[in-house]
Design a protein around this motif. Structure first.
Motif, PDB file in Angstrom:
ATOM      1  N   ASN A 223      44.856  46.593  31.775  1.00 20.49           N
ATOM      2  CA  ASN A 223      44.346  46.608  33.083  1.00 20.49           C
ATOM      3  C   ASN A 223      44.073  48.153  33.593  1.00 20.49           C
ATOM      4  OD1 ASN A 223      44.333  43.831  33.304  1.00 20.49           O
ATOM      5  ND2 ASN A 223      46.466  44.018  34.084  1.00 20.49           N
TER       6      ASN A 223
ATOM      7  N   ASN B  89      43.196  41.564  40.456  1.00 22.13           N
ATOM      8  CA  ASN B  89      43.996  40.283  39.894  1.00 22.13           C
ATOM      9  C   ASN B  89      44.828  39.815  40.738  1.00 22.13           C
ATOM     10  OD1 ASN B  89      42.331  40.881  37.472  1.00 22.13           O
ATOM     11  ND2 ASN B  89      43.966  41.749  36.349  1.00 22.13           N
TER      12      ASN B  89
ATOM     13  N   PRO C  90      39.107  38.485  37.320  1.00 18.31           N
ATOM     14  CA  PRO C  90      38.848  38.284  35.805  1.00 18.31           C
ATOM     15  C   PRO C  90      37.243  37.900  35.859  1.00 18.31           C
ATOM     16  CG  PRO C  90      40.883  37.340  36.347  1.00 18.31           C
ATOM     17  CD  PRO C  90      40.304  37.694  37.506  1.00 18.31           C
TER      18      PRO C  90
ATOM     19  N   SER D  39      36.154  32.895  38.781  1.00 15.85           N
ATOM     20  CA  SER D  39      36.114  34.060  39.655  1.00 15.85           C
ATOM     21  C   SER D  39      34.654  34.870  40.035  1.00 15.85           C
ATOM     22  CB  SER D  39      36.862  35.251  38.591  1.00 15.85           C
ATOM     23  OG  SER D  39      38.014  34.808  38.182  1.00 15.85           O
TER      24      SER D  39
ATOM     25  N   LEU E 223      34.850  41.687  33.674  1.00 13.97           N
ATOM     26  CA  LEU E 223      35.430  41.802  34.916  1.00 13.97           C
ATOM     27  C   LEU E 223      34.217  41.108  35.977  1.00 13.97           C
ATOM     28  CD1 LEU E 223      34.273  44.301  36.644  1.00 13.97           C
ATOM     29  CD2 LEU E 223      35.551  45.435  35.058  1.00 13.97           C
TER      30      LEU E 223
END
Length: 391
Positions: A76, A187, A230, A235, A305
């Motif tokens: 991350n 996140n 994500p 998302s 992402l």
């Protein structure tokens, strides 16, 4: 052409040292050392296909916290270090940064790594998370990270870190006396909407509205708000809905959007639905982290992402007609096309774009790059996208 996803030599050097810093500040207990790869694999299953078996306090379990700190935290951190240098965060002396669901201070550490110009700037961080052990581990790591770079002034003298252990309830807003110049959530919201059906747009939209209003309440009028999630279809859909609500709150999209028009991914089309996400090869990933990933049988060759950066600005965008130049944000990998050409998909104020050119030029353009394109008035039969040539 604006290219994202490139690490500076200094940032790469610091990221390469993360593993050794973690071993000093968060050593793996002997009873978990040999089982670290299997614990990483089990945590991965809990975070994906076994979500129903995961408790909200999973980071309170020592074996999973070790797995998280030595695997997920570095990945991350790496992902944020690639994204952040290209974003205008508008921070100055005295700015307050509120980090919602901060975990082990991932955002703070990434910002320090990639923004050396801010290390001597007095900043105040409100780092909020429910997991006390993760907060403590992150604070120790950040202190060691600062001290490990002898060529710069230790930023803990300039950066005030407020550790706040509490749950984040987006259903409830509180009055804020000192609002933030930057509000970030990395996140965080996927843990709320992850169990919602892909077809339940109404419920997802409800969560997006609550999330946007919650962050809006934490922020100054002219603040920047950054959400990173994500890079999966759910998302991407959430990010698009979040964008809608922010625009209703007069917080306009700054990135990755090139415009303030209707999101192309919210438009109903007969062709296959796509989502806003960005992928890149993990070429500069630390070698120790790559080895650990392989040992856990979770090798990462690419990272993905979805994100949204908004600000209280007015964007006047004129919709450009065909046969004019427009800015396009690249959102896909390169793929072959008929006629010895290659293409990438992109997003623009005109909707979905199919960028076309020769293989060499297309492969030079990375995901999330901002390019000038020329519309030729045609549409791709397969995707319905407008066809554009790279200038």
């Amino acid at each position: 052409m604006q290219n994202f996803f490139s690490l500076s030599p200094e940032s790469k050097q610091i990221l390469d040292s993360v593993s050794s810093i973690l071993k000093k500040t968060f050593p793996i207990p002997e009873r978990f050392r040999n089982a670290l790869p299997s614990n990483i694999a089990e945590l991965s299953r809990l975070l994906t296909n076994k979500r129903a078996d995961r408790s909200l306090s999973y980071l309170g379990r020592p074996n999973f916290l070790s797995a998280y700190m030595h695997y997920y935290f570095p990945w991350n951190l790496y992902r944020l270090c690639i994204l952040l240098p290209s974003l205008q965060l508008n921070l100055k002396a005295g700015s307050i940064i509120t980090d919602l669901g901060c975990g082990p201070l991932t955002f703070v550490s990434a910002l320090w790594i990639v923004r050396p110009d801010l290390r001597s700037v007095p900043l105040e961080f409100n780092c909020i998370d429910r997991a006390g052990p993760a907060l403590e581990a992150g604070k120790n790591f950040f202190t060691a990270l600062c001290a490990s770079n002898e060529q710069t002034e230790i930023p803990s003298l300039n950066w005030k870190i407020n550790i706040i252990k509490k749950d984040i309830n987006i259903n409830k807003t509180e009055k804020r006396k000192n609002k933030a110049s930057l509000v970030c959530a990395v996140n965080l919201f996927n843990e709320i909407y992850e169990n919602i059906s892909h077809n339940d747009t109404e419920s997802l939209h409800n969560i997006a509205e609550k999330a946007a209003n919650f962050m809006h309440n934490e922020a100054e009028k002219d603040a920047v708000i950054l959400t990173v999630e994500p890079g999966v279809p759910q998302s991407g859909k959430f990010i698009s809905l979040l964008r809608d609500t922010f625009m209703e709150l007069e917080r306009m999209p700054l990135a990755p959007c090139t415009h303030a028009q209707t999101c192309p991914f919210r438009q109903k089309r007969k062709e296959k639905q796509r989502w806003c996400h960005f992928a890149f090869e993990a070429l500069d990933a630390p070698k120790d982290l790559v080895r650990l990933s392989k040992a856990a049988k979770l090798p990462k060759e690419r990272l993905v992402l979805s994100f949204l950066q908004t600000g209280a600005v007015t964007i006047n965008v004129k919709i450009k007609q065909n046969n004019q130049n427009i800015q396009t944000r690249v959102i896909s990998d390169a793929f072959p096309l008929p006629g010895n050409k290659f293409g990438r998909y992109g997003c623009s104020s005109q909707g979905l774009i199919l960028l076309t050119s020769n293989k060499e030029q297309i492969e030079k353009i990375g995901s999330l790059s901002l390019v000038e394109t020329f519309l030729n008035g045609q549409r791709d039969e397969k995707s319905g996208a407008l066809i554009a040539e790279v200038i």
